[in-house]
Design a protein around this motif. Structure first.
Motif, mmCIF file in Angstrom:
data_model
loop_
_atom_site.group_PDB
_atom_site.id
_atom_site.type_symbol
_atom_site.label_atom_id
_atom_site.label_comp_id
_atom_site.label_asym_id
_atom_site.label_seq_id
_atom_site.Cartn_x
_atom_site.Cartn_y
_atom_site.Cartn_z
ATOM 1 N N THR A 2 0.836 -1.190 0.000
ATOM 2 C CA THR A 2 0.000 0.000 0.000
ATOM 3 C C THR A 2 0.881 1.255 0.000
ATOM 4 O O THR A 2 2.038 1.215 0.406
ATOM 5 N N ALA A 3 0.297 2.388 -0.431
ATOM 6 C CA ALA A 3 1.048 3.644 -0.456
ATOM 7 C C ALA A 3 1.080 4.301 0.909
ATOM 8 O O ALA A 3 1.985 5.061 1.229
ATOM 9 N N THR A 4 0.077 4.022 1.717
ATOM 10 C CA THR A 4 0.077 4.514 3.091
ATOM 11 C C THR A 4 -0.465 3.402 3.979
ATOM 12 O O THR A 4 -0.909 2.375 3.483
ATOM 13 N N LEU A 5 -0.416 3.594 5.288
ATOM 14 C CA LEU A 5 -0.830 2.538 6.205
ATOM 15 C C LEU A 5 -2.324 2.656 6.501
ATOM 16 O O LEU A 5 -2.818 3.725 6.848
ATOM 17 N N ASP A 6 -3.050 1.550 6.363
ATOM 18 C CA ASP A 6 -4.418 1.546 6.857
ATOM 19 C C ASP A 6 -4.379 1.121 8.322
ATOM 20 O O ASP A 6 -3.462 0.425 8.767
ATOM 21 N N PHE A 7 -5.355 1.571 9.089
ATOM 22 C CA PHE A 7 -5.305 1.339 10.536
ATOM 23 C C PHE A 7 -6.701 1.279 11.123
ATOM 24 O O PHE A 7 -7.675 1.726 10.502
ATOM 25 N N ILE A 8 -6.789 0.732 12.321
ATOM 26 C CA ILE A 8 -8.023 0.722 13.107
ATOM 27 C C ILE A 8 -7.864 1.764 14.208
ATOM 28 O O ILE A 8 -6.788 1.875 14.810
ATOM 29 N N LYS A 9 -8.933 2.513 14.475
ATOM 30 C CA LYS A 9 -8.886 3.553 15.505
ATOM 31 C C LYS A 9 -9.900 3.255 16.593
ATOM 32 O O LYS A 9 -11.048 2.906 16.307
ATOM 33 N N PHE A 10 -9.481 3.384 17.840
ATOM 34 C CA PHE A 10 -10.378 3.276 19.000
ATOM 35 C C PHE A 10 -10.268 4.580 19.779
ATOM 36 O O PHE A 10 -9.229 4.875 20.362
ATOM 37 N N SER A 11 -11.352 5.351 19.766
ATOM 38 C CA SER A 11 -11.336 6.672 20.398
ATOM 39 C C SER A 11 -11.910 6.605 21.807
ATOM 40 O O SER A 11 -12.636 5.667 22.148
ATOM 41 N N PRO A 12 -11.607 7.626 22.642
ATOM 42 C CA PRO A 12 -12.175 7.664 23.999
ATOM 43 C C PRO A 12 -13.701 7.673 23.958
ATOM 44 O O PRO A 12 -14.307 8.201 23.018
ATOM 45 N N LYS A 13 -14.316 7.101 24.983
ATOM 46 C CA LYS A 13 -15.782 7.048 25.048
ATOM 47 C C LYS A 13 -16.369 8.462 25.190
ATOM 48 O O LYS A 13 -17.474 8.730 24.741
ATOM 49 N N THR A 14 -15.645 9.344 25.855
ATOM 50 C CA THR A 14 -16.129 10.717 26.017
ATOM 51 C C THR A 14 -16.025 11.437 24.682
ATOM 52 O O THR A 14 -15.324 11.012 23.770
ATOM 53 N N GLN A 15 -16.700 12.556 24.574
ATOM 54 C CA GLN A 15 -16.690 13.334 23.336
ATOM 55 C C GLN A 15 -15.456 14.240 23.233
ATOM 56 O O GLN A 15 -15.237 14.893 22.231
ATOM 57 N N GLN A 16 -14.675 14.283 24.312
ATOM 58 C CA GLN A 16 -13.502 15.162 24.317
ATOM 59 C C GLN A 16 -12.431 14.623 23.369
ATOM 60 O O GLN A 16 -12.406 13.442 23.044
ATOM 61 N N ASN A 17 -11.553 15.528 22.966
ATOM 62 C CA ASN A 17 -10.402 15.099 22.184
ATOM 63 C C ASN A 17 -9.523 14.198 23.043
ATOM 64 O O ASN A 17 -9.453 14.388 24.264
ATOM 65 N N PRO A 18 -8.839 13.219 22.436
ATOM 66 C CA PRO A 18 -7.986 12.329 23.233
ATOM 67 C C PRO A 18 -6.852 13.105 23.904
ATOM 68 O O PRO A 18 -6.334 14.068 23.336
ATOM 69 N N SER A 19 -6.506 12.697 25.125
ATOM 70 C CA SER A 19 -5.413 13.368 25.836
ATOM 71 C C SER A 19 -4.058 12.877 25.341
ATOM 72 O O SER A 19 -3.044 13.556 25.491
ATOM 73 N N ALA A 20 -4.047 11.692 24.767
ATOM 74 C CA ALA A 20 -2.790 11.126 24.262
ATOM 75 C C ALA A 20 -3.119 9.998 23.294
ATOM 76 O O ALA A 20 -4.244 9.498 23.256
ATOM 77 N N LEU A 21 -2.113 9.615 22.502
ATOM 78 C CA LEU A 21 -2.259 8.519 21.547
ATOM 79 C C LEU A 21 -1.374 7.351 21.950
ATOM 80 O O LEU A 21 -0.260 7.546 22.443
ATOM 81 N N ILE A 22 -1.868 6.147 21.710
ATOM 82 C CA ILE A 22 -1.043 4.951 21.815
ATOM 83 C C ILE A 22 -1.143 4.221 20.475
ATOM 84 O O ILE A 22 -2.231 3.847 20.037
ATOM 85 N N VAL A 23 0.001 4.071 19.821
ATOM 86 C CA VAL A 23 0.087 3.359 18.552
ATOM 87 C C VAL A 23 0.704 1.995 18.831
ATOM 88 O O VAL A 23 1.745 1.908 19.494
ATOM 89 N N THR A 24 0.075 0.930 18.360
ATOM 90 C CA THR A 24 0.607 -0.418 18.603
ATOM 91 C C THR A 24 0.802 -1.152 17.279
ATOM 92 O O THR A 24 -0.120 -1.237 16.467
ATOM 93 N N LEU A 25 2.025 -1.683 17.092
ATOM 94 C CA LEU A 25 2.401 -2.382 15.865
ATOM 95 C C LEU A 25 2.364 -3.893 16.093
ATOM 96 O O LEU A 25 3.014 -4.401 17.013
ATOM 97 N N HIS A 26 1.630 -4.594 15.255
ATOM 98 C CA HIS A 26 1.507 -6.052 15.393
ATOM 99 C C HIS A 26 2.783 -6.756 14.926
ATOM 100 O O HIS A 26 3.661 -6.155 14.304
ATOM 101 N N GLY A 27 2.854 -8.037 15.209
ATOM 102 C CA GLY A 27 4.010 -8.841 14.826
ATOM 103 C C GLY A 27 3.867 -9.465 13.446
ATOM 104 O O GLY A 27 2.846 -9.286 12.759
ATOM 105 N N TRP A 28 4.886 -10.196 13.039
ATOM 106 C CA TRP A 28 4.942 -10.830 11.715
ATOM 107 C C TRP A 28 3.835 -11.871 11.592
ATOM 108 O O TRP A 28 3.743 -12.799 12.411
ATOM 109 N N GLY A 29 2.970 -11.696 10.597
ATOM 110 C CA GLY A 29 1.908 -12.672 10.365
ATOM 111 C C GLY A 29 0.618 -12.376 11.102
ATOM 112 O O GLY A 29 -0.379 -13.055 10.895
ATOM 113 N N ALA A 30 0.626 -11.373 11.969
ATOM 114 C CA ALA A 30 -0.601 -10.961 12.658
ATOM 115 C C ALA A 30 -1.212 -9.792 11.884
ATOM 116 O O ALA A 30 -0.829 -9.503 10.753
ATOM 117 N N ASN A 31 -2.184 -9.114 12.503
ATOM 118 C CA ASN A 31 -2.744 -7.903 11.896
ATOM 119 C C ASN A 31 -3.309 -7.018 12.998
ATOM 120 O O ASN A 31 -3.280 -7.376 14.179
#
Length: 208
Positions: A2-31
């Motif tokens: 792909t030309a860019t990375l596709d991703f899944i996003k899980f946002s905070p339950k509240t309507q506020q903007n997130p206070s921080a981000l956590i990015v997690t990279l899967h291993g070889w053969g996972a997704n």
């Protein structure tokens, strides 16, 4: 690829903007979907989680993805492209989420842990989390004045990425001047509840 990375996003339950981000990279053969099942155990409701899929197909399964090839005949093929794609994507996140890299934690498991060290030590991130990971060649030559705090966790019975890989990663990171928080667990090549508890504490201490 792909030309860019596709991703899944899980946002905070509240309507506020997130206070921080956590990015997690899967291993070889996972997704990214494999990683998503762990999020409830972290109990970090105010954080936004972004779980990218690696750009390459995995040779042994139609649903698996790879950051680069790990087969002996093609070892590390695709790493240069994946590295640049991941850097570009991470640097684009602030304009999309409003959260700067200084409030973003990059984490990864196995091959994703290796990518976390490779890319994360070159960016002004809040922190890095390496689970059952290893070092890519050449990292010991990095020259920066400061690095993100780094949590390294590994299983003593890991037969996929044996424990000496973690010990070496710790030693090289510390020799560069990285503040390393290091933990070993009585387990194999996996992510355990104990590991997630340590990860949660690291996130809260790092982001505040």
């Amino acid at each position: 690829m792909t030309a860019t990375l596709d991703f899944i996003k899980f946002s905070p339950k509240t309507q506020q903007n997130p206070s921080a981000l956590i990015v997690t990279l899967h291993g070889w053969g996972a997704n990214a979907q494999d990683v998503a099942s762990l999020l409830p155990y972290l109990n970090l409701p105010d954080y936004e989680f972004l779980l990218p899929n690696a750009p390459y197909p995995y040779p042994y399964s139609p649903t698996g993805r790879a950051w680069y090839d790990l087969r002996d005949e093609n070892m590390y093929e695709g790493l240069t492209e994946s590295r640049q794609m991941l850097i570009d994507w991470l640097q684009s996140l602030e304009s999309v989420t409003g959260v700067p890299l200084s409030r973003t934690i990059l984490s990864g498991f196995s091959q994703g842990g290796a990518m976390t060290l490779d890319v994360g030590l070159n960016l002004p991130l809040a922190g890095l989390v390496v689970m059952s990971g290893y070092l890519h060649p050449g990292i010991e030559k990095l020259k920066h004045s400061s690095f993100p705090s780094t949590l390294i966790m590994h299983g003593r019975q890991d037969q996929v990425v044996p424990l000496p890989a973690a010990i070496k990663a710790k030693a090289v990171a510390e020799s560069l001047g990285v503040a390393v928080d290091y933990h070993e667990f009585d387990m194999g090549h996996e992510i355990s509840p104990e590991m997630l508890a340590v990860l949660r504490s690291f996130v809260l201490n790092t982001i505040g």
